[in-house]
Enzyme design. Structure first.
Site, PDB file in Angstrom:
ATOM      1  N   SER A  94      11.677 -44.406  -7.171  1.00 57.50           N
ATOM      2  CA  SER A  94      11.132 -43.412  -7.321  1.00 57.50           C
ATOM      3  C   SER A  94      11.166 -43.077  -6.042  1.00 57.50           C
ATOM      4  CB  SER A  94       9.897 -42.666  -8.083  1.00 57.50           C
ATOM      5  OG  SER A  94       9.211 -41.655  -8.178  1.00 57.50           O
ATOM      6  N   HIS A 107      15.584 -41.667  -8.559  1.00 54.99           N
ATOM      7  CA  HIS A 107      16.117 -40.813  -9.628  1.00 54.99           C
ATOM      8  C   HIS A 107      15.060 -39.303  -9.777  1.00 54.99           C
ATOM      9  CE1 HIS A 107      11.649 -41.903 -11.999  1.00 54.99           C
ATOM     10  NE2 HIS A 107      11.338 -41.659 -10.028  1.00 54.99           N
TER      11      HIS A 107
END
Length: 194
Positions: A99, A124
């Site tokens: 992330s 993501h």
């Protein structure tokens, strides 16, 4: 950084000095991100980067990352500071950079972004939740889409991948091995020793 923090003892001449391990690493210009990114962690990392720049703006900084990611606003505080300070910043993934931690990994100085052989990197799109009136939901959705666009732009610019490819890859959790992160342009080299 919660839990047990080891201490090291240094001896010089007749005196001894005890340091927590993070303070001792900081003496060698090493910053360690080993937790989820929240405001407290971000403020600590930002303060360390600013301190090291003030101490010597020409000497490189080493940011070791093993983090599941976290808050985008806290993450951007670290990212922007990394771009703001004068020293080159080596980023080294030890374990996981997922992330926003992956964004920090690729934010290092180009040519100085590394992963250890068994590292895992994941990118993501941002996520968030909202409740309330339709207008409140629309405001939140607009904000999240704006953050997504910033993440796509940063990742594209720093990896050389097209914005379209990055947007497609970020649509869901996109996991990469160290080798795949090297091919993607997130890191510049896989290292096994210093």
């Amino acid at each position: 950084m919660n839990g047990y923090v080891p201490y090291v003892i240094e001896q010089s001449g007749l005196s001894e000095r005890s340091y927590d391990i993070y303070s001792r690493l900081l003496k060698d210009r090493i910053v360690f991100l080993g937790a989820a990114i929240d405001d407290q962690i971000a403020n600590s990392i930002v303060a360390q980067l600013l301190f090291l720049e003030a101490e010597n703006p020409k000497k490189d900084i080493y940011l070791y990352i093993n983090s599941p990611g976290g808050s985008t606003s806290a993450g951007f505080a670290i990212y922007d500071t990394m771009q703001f300070v004068k020293p080159s910043i080596h980023t080294i993934c030890t374990g996981m950079a997922a992330s926003f931690a992956a964004i920090l990994l690729l934010a290092g100085t180009k040519g100085k972004r590394f992963a250890l052989p068994n590292s895992e990197i994941m990118i993501h799109q941002p996520s968030g939740g909202a409740q309330g009136q339709a207008s409140d939901l629309a405001i939140t959705a607009k904000r999240i889409l704006g953050i997504r666009e910033k993440l796509v732009t940063v990742t594209s610019e720093r990896t050389g991948q097209s914005p379209e490819k990055v947007a497609k890859d970020m649509d869901r959790d996109y996991f990469m091995s160290a080798e795949e992160a090297l091919e993607y342009g997130i890191v510049d080299q896989i290292i096994t020793s210093v």
